[in-house]
Design a protein around this motif. Structure first.
Motif, PDB file in Angstrom:
ATOM      1  N   MET A 168     -34.776  -1.087   5.197  1.00 58.69           N
ATOM      2  CA  MET A 168     -33.324  -0.408   6.125  1.00 58.69           C
ATOM      3  C   MET A 168     -32.976   0.923   5.341  1.00 58.69           C
ATOM      4  SD  MET A 168     -29.906  -2.490   6.927  1.00 58.69           S
ATOM      5  CE  MET A 168     -30.861  -3.479   7.978  1.00 58.69           C
ATOM      6  N   THR A 169     -32.347   1.709   6.036  1.00 63.30           N
ATOM      7  CA  THR A 169     -31.942   2.908   5.573  1.00 63.30           C
ATOM      8  C   THR A 169     -30.451   3.093   5.204  1.00 63.30           C
ATOM      9  OG1 THR A 169     -31.648   3.739   7.654  1.00 63.30           O
ATOM     10  CG2 THR A 169     -33.802   4.376   7.104  1.00 63.30           C
ATOM     11  N   PHE A 170     -29.675   2.180   5.740  1.00 64.05           N
ATOM     12  CA  PHE A 170     -28.211   2.362   5.529  1.00 64.05           C
ATOM     13  C   PHE A 170     -27.921   1.442   4.058  1.00 64.05           C
ATOM     14  CE2 PHE A 170     -23.993   0.271   5.778  1.00 64.05           C
ATOM     15  CZ  PHE A 170     -23.165   1.407   5.839  1.00 64.05           C
ATOM     16  N   LYS A 171     -27.257   2.202   3.290  1.00 66.10           N
ATOM     17  CA  LYS A 171     -26.392   1.742   2.065  1.00 66.10           C
ATOM     18  C   LYS A 171     -25.168   2.124   2.028  1.00 66.10           C
ATOM     19  CE  LYS A 171     -27.076   1.511  -3.059  1.00 66.10           C
ATOM     20  NZ  LYS A 171     -27.937   2.228  -4.147  1.00 66.10           N
ATOM     21  N   PRO A 172     -24.294   1.095   1.901  1.00 67.17           N
ATOM     22  CA  PRO A 172     -22.778   1.459   2.063  1.00 67.17           C
ATOM     23  C   PRO A 172     -22.430   2.155   0.729  1.00 67.17           C
ATOM     24  CG  PRO A 172     -23.254  -0.856   2.701  1.00 67.17           C
ATOM     25  CD  PRO A 172     -24.560  -0.382   1.875  1.00 67.17           C
ATOM     26  N   LYS A 173     -21.461   3.005   1.070  1.00 72.61           N
ATOM     27  CA  LYS A 173     -20.967   3.929   0.045  1.00 72.61           C
ATOM     28  C   LYS A 173     -19.506   3.848  -0.126  1.00 72.61           C
ATOM     29  CE  LYS A 173     -24.664   7.239   0.048  1.00 72.61           C
ATOM     30  NZ  LYS A 173     -24.986   8.350   0.404  1.00 72.61           N
ATOM     31  N   SER A 174     -18.764   2.926   0.955  1.00 67.18           N
ATOM     32  CA  SER A 174     -17.560   2.996   0.828  1.00 67.18           C
ATOM     33  C   SER A 174     -17.184   1.845   1.917  1.00 67.18           C
ATOM     34  CB  SER A 174     -16.627   4.361   1.255  1.00 67.18           C
ATOM     35  OG  SER A 174     -16.789   4.784   2.550  1.00 67.18           O
ATOM     36  N   ALA A 175     -15.846   1.151   1.578  1.00 68.75           N
ATOM     37  CA  ALA A 175     -15.720   0.105   2.561  1.00 68.75           C
ATOM     38  C   ALA A 175     -14.146   0.001   2.814  1.00 68.75           C
ATOM     39  CB  ALA A 175     -16.176  -1.292   2.093  1.00 68.75           C
ATOM     40  N   SER A 176     -13.740  -0.707   3.728  1.00 69.31           N
ATOM     41  CA  SER A 176     -12.313  -0.692   3.950  1.00 69.31           C
ATOM     42  C   SER A 176     -12.180  -2.288   4.333  1.00 69.31           C
ATOM     43  CB  SER A 176     -11.806  -0.346   5.376  1.00 69.31           C
ATOM     44  OG  SER A 176     -12.041   1.281   5.149  1.00 69.31           O
ATOM     45  N   ILE A 177     -10.877  -2.960   4.048  1.00 70.39           N
ATOM     46  CA  ILE A 177     -10.520  -4.115   4.275  1.00 70.39           C
ATOM     47  C   ILE A 177      -9.594  -3.984   5.785  1.00 70.39           C
ATOM     48  CG2 ILE A 177      -9.415  -6.623   3.868  1.00 70.39           C
ATOM     49  CD1 ILE A 177     -10.406  -5.952   0.985  1.00 70.39           C
ATOM     50  N   VAL A 178     -10.050  -4.603   6.848  1.00 68.88           N
ATOM     51  CA  VAL A 178      -9.174  -4.578   7.963  1.00 68.88           C
ATOM     52  C   VAL A 178      -8.681  -5.744   8.237  1.00 68.88           C
ATOM     53  CG1 VAL A 178      -9.207  -4.248  10.457  1.00 68.88           C
ATOM     54  CG2 VAL A 178     -10.904  -2.790   8.865  1.00 68.88           C
ATOM     55  N   TYR A 179      -7.408  -5.843   8.369  1.00 65.35           N
ATOM     56  CA  TYR A 179      -6.643  -7.025   8.801  1.00 65.35           C
ATOM     57  C   TYR A 179      -6.155  -7.031  10.310  1.00 65.35           C
ATOM     58  CZ  TYR A 179      -6.164  -8.083   3.978  1.00 65.35           C
ATOM     59  OH  TYR A 179      -6.535  -8.505   2.469  1.00 65.35           O
ATOM     60  N   TYR A 180      -6.017  -8.231  10.992  1.00 66.03           N
ATOM     61  CA  TYR A 180      -5.501  -8.151  12.446  1.00 66.03           C
ATOM     62  C   TYR A 180      -4.220  -8.816  12.162  1.00 66.03           C
ATOM     63  CZ  TYR A 180     -10.322  -7.151  13.823  1.00 66.03           C
ATOM     64  OH  TYR A 180     -11.473  -6.360  13.665  1.00 66.03           O
ATOM     65  N   VAL A 181      -2.922  -8.384  12.610  1.00 65.82           N
ATOM     66  CA  VAL A 181      -1.853  -9.084  12.206  1.00 65.82           C
ATOM     67  C   VAL A 181      -1.022  -9.100  13.646  1.00 65.82           C
ATOM     68  CG1 VAL A 181      -1.742  -7.937  10.027  1.00 65.82           C
ATOM     69  CG2 VAL A 181      -0.810  -6.569  11.832  1.00 65.82           C
ATOM     70  N   SER A 182      -0.090 -10.236  13.450  1.00 61.56           N
ATOM     71  CA  SER A 182       0.634 -10.364  14.647  1.00 61.56           C
ATOM     72  C   SER A 182       2.029  -9.518  15.066  1.00 61.56           C
ATOM     73  CB  SER A 182       1.106 -11.679  14.815  1.00 61.56           C
ATOM     74  OG  SER A 182       2.035 -11.853  13.661  1.00 61.56           O
ATOM     75  N   ASP A 183       2.418  -8.600  13.766  1.00 60.02           N
ATOM     76  CA  ASP A 183       3.570  -7.844  14.136  1.00 60.02           C
ATOM     77  C   ASP A 183       3.336  -6.748  13.084  1.00 60.02           C
ATOM     78  OD1 ASP A 183       5.907  -6.487  13.639  1.00 60.02           O
ATOM     79  OD2 ASP A 183       7.083  -8.554  14.036  1.00 60.02           O
ATOM     80  N   ILE A 184       3.135  -5.634  13.384  1.00 53.69           N
ATOM     81  CA  ILE A 184       2.627  -4.513  12.763  1.00 53.69           C
ATOM     82  C   ILE A 184       4.038  -3.811  12.011  1.00 53.69           C
ATOM     83  CG2 ILE A 184       3.009  -2.685  14.554  1.00 53.69           C
ATOM     84  CD1 ILE A 184      -0.009  -2.936  12.117  1.00 53.69           C
ATOM     85  N   VAL A 185       4.975  -3.960  12.584  1.00 59.33           N
ATOM     86  CA  VAL A 185       6.266  -3.572  11.961  1.00 59.33           C
ATOM     87  C   VAL A 185       6.594  -4.299  10.779  1.00 59.33           C
ATOM     88  CG1 VAL A 185       8.658  -3.019  12.124  1.00 59.33           C
ATOM     89  CG2 VAL A 185       7.102  -2.159  13.945  1.00 59.33           C
ATOM     90  N   ARG A 186       6.739  -5.631  10.818  1.00 60.11           N
ATOM     91  CA  ARG A 186       6.723  -6.474   9.854  1.00 60.11           C
ATOM     92  C   ARG A 186       5.711  -6.591   8.809  1.00 60.11           C
ATOM     93  NH1 ARG A 186       5.863 -12.647  11.285  1.00 60.11           N
ATOM     94  NH2 ARG A 186       3.543 -11.777  11.081  1.00 60.11           N
ATOM     95  N   THR A 187       4.583  -6.170   9.042  1.00 61.03           N
ATOM     96  CA  THR A 187       3.429  -5.799   8.127  1.00 61.03           C
ATOM     97  C   THR A 187       3.624  -4.749   7.178  1.00 61.03           C
ATOM     98  OG1 THR A 187       1.839  -6.916   9.308  1.00 61.03           O
ATOM     99  CG2 THR A 187       1.142  -5.520   7.838  1.00 61.03           C
ATOM    100  N   GLU A 188       4.227  -3.635   7.865  1.00 66.48           N
ATOM    101  CA  GLU A 188       4.384  -2.303   7.383  1.00 66.48           C
ATOM    102  C   GLU A 188       5.655  -2.461   6.286  1.00 66.48           C
ATOM    103  OE1 GLU A 188       5.265   2.376   9.027  1.00 66.48           O
ATOM    104  OE2 GLU A 188       6.120   0.713  10.069  1.00 66.48           O
ATOM    105  N   THR A 189       6.566  -3.043   6.743  1.00 64.60           N
ATOM    106  CA  THR A 189       7.801  -3.361   5.845  1.00 64.60           C
ATOM    107  C   THR A 189       7.247  -4.198   4.414  1.00 64.60           C
ATOM    108  OG1 THR A 189       9.197  -3.226   7.768  1.00 64.60           O
ATOM    109  CG2 THR A 189      10.021  -4.517   5.901  1.00 64.60           C
ATOM    110  N   PHE A 190       6.577  -5.126   4.719  1.00 64.06           N
ATOM    111  CA  PHE A 190       6.078  -5.990   3.748  1.00 64.06           C
ATOM    112  C   PHE A 190       5.431  -5.188   2.472  1.00 64.06           C
ATOM    113  CE2 PHE A 190       2.932  -8.526   1.533  1.00 64.06           C
ATOM    114  CZ  PHE A 190       3.653  -9.565   0.691  1.00 64.06           C
ATOM    115  N   TYR A 191       4.072  -4.668   2.961  1.00 65.23           N
ATOM    116  CA  TYR A 191       3.334  -3.796   2.331  1.00 65.23           C
ATOM    117  C   TYR A 191       4.051  -2.668   1.527  1.00 65.23           C
ATOM    118  CZ  TYR A 191      -0.627  -6.894   3.002  1.00 65.23           C
ATOM    119  OH  TYR A 191      -1.300  -7.842   3.020  1.00 65.23           O
ATOM    120  N   ASN A 192       4.646  -1.756   2.506  1.00 66.73           N
ATOM    121  CA  ASN A 192       5.585  -0.594   2.027  1.00 66.73           C
ATOM    122  C   ASN A 192       6.650  -0.946   0.896  1.00 66.73           C
ATOM    123  OD1 ASN A 192       3.963   1.339   3.163  1.00 66.73           O
ATOM    124  ND2 ASN A 192       5.244   1.554   4.870  1.00 66.73           N
ATOM    125  N   GLN A 193       7.214  -1.969   1.231  1.00 72.94           N
ATOM    126  CA  GLN A 193       8.709  -2.183   0.481  1.00 72.94           C
ATOM    127  C   GLN A 193       8.310  -3.211  -0.405  1.00 72.94           C
ATOM    128  OE1 GLN A 193      12.106  -2.749   3.219  1.00 72.94           O
ATOM    129  NE2 GLN A 193      11.685  -0.945   4.255  1.00 72.94           N
TER     130      GLN A 193
END
Length: 128
Positions: A1-26
């Protein structure tokens, strides 16, 4: 296989993006930025070790979130997905449009969701 990951992200699916924004930022003092390209906006932030956290407001089933998404940094997402399929990997979502580019989802041997993301500025295939 030619693909070797060099970076990654963790992706979350959330029910309320504004609530999530407040929690993680504040509450956690993470600097999440509002990004355009999905409705509603989505959030992205980077930890000091370079790992990205990404949040989309959408329905998610248990086991579908969080997901690790590997960035394809030199193009060829179609080729990589074809190689994975040929190796017997279960492809959940074939290459499709995503904010800023292309994505695909697949399963590891235990059924954990993994994904690929590639900038739309890169070629989808490196084969002639």
């Amino acid at each position: 296989m030619t693909f070797k990951p060099k970076s990654a992200s963790i992706v979350y699916y959330v029910s309320d993006i504004v609530r999530t924004e407040t929690f993680y930022n504040q509450t956690l003092a993470l600097d999440l930025q509002r990004m355009e390209g999905a409705e509603p906006f989505w959030l992205q932030g980077q930890l000091s070790n370079g790992l990205d956290l990404i949040f989309f407001e959408m329905e998610g089933e248990r086991g579908s979130s969080p997901a690790v998404v590997f960035e394809v940094d030199d193009g060829g997402i179609d080729d990589i997905v074809a190689e994975l399929a040929n190796a017997g990997v279960t492809i959940v979502t074939p290459v499709s449009e995503a904010p800023g580019g292309w994505s695909a989802d697949f399963l590891d041997p235990d059924g954990f969701g993994l994904g690929l993301w590639q900038s739309g500025e890169l070629p989808r295939s490196l084969k002639s």
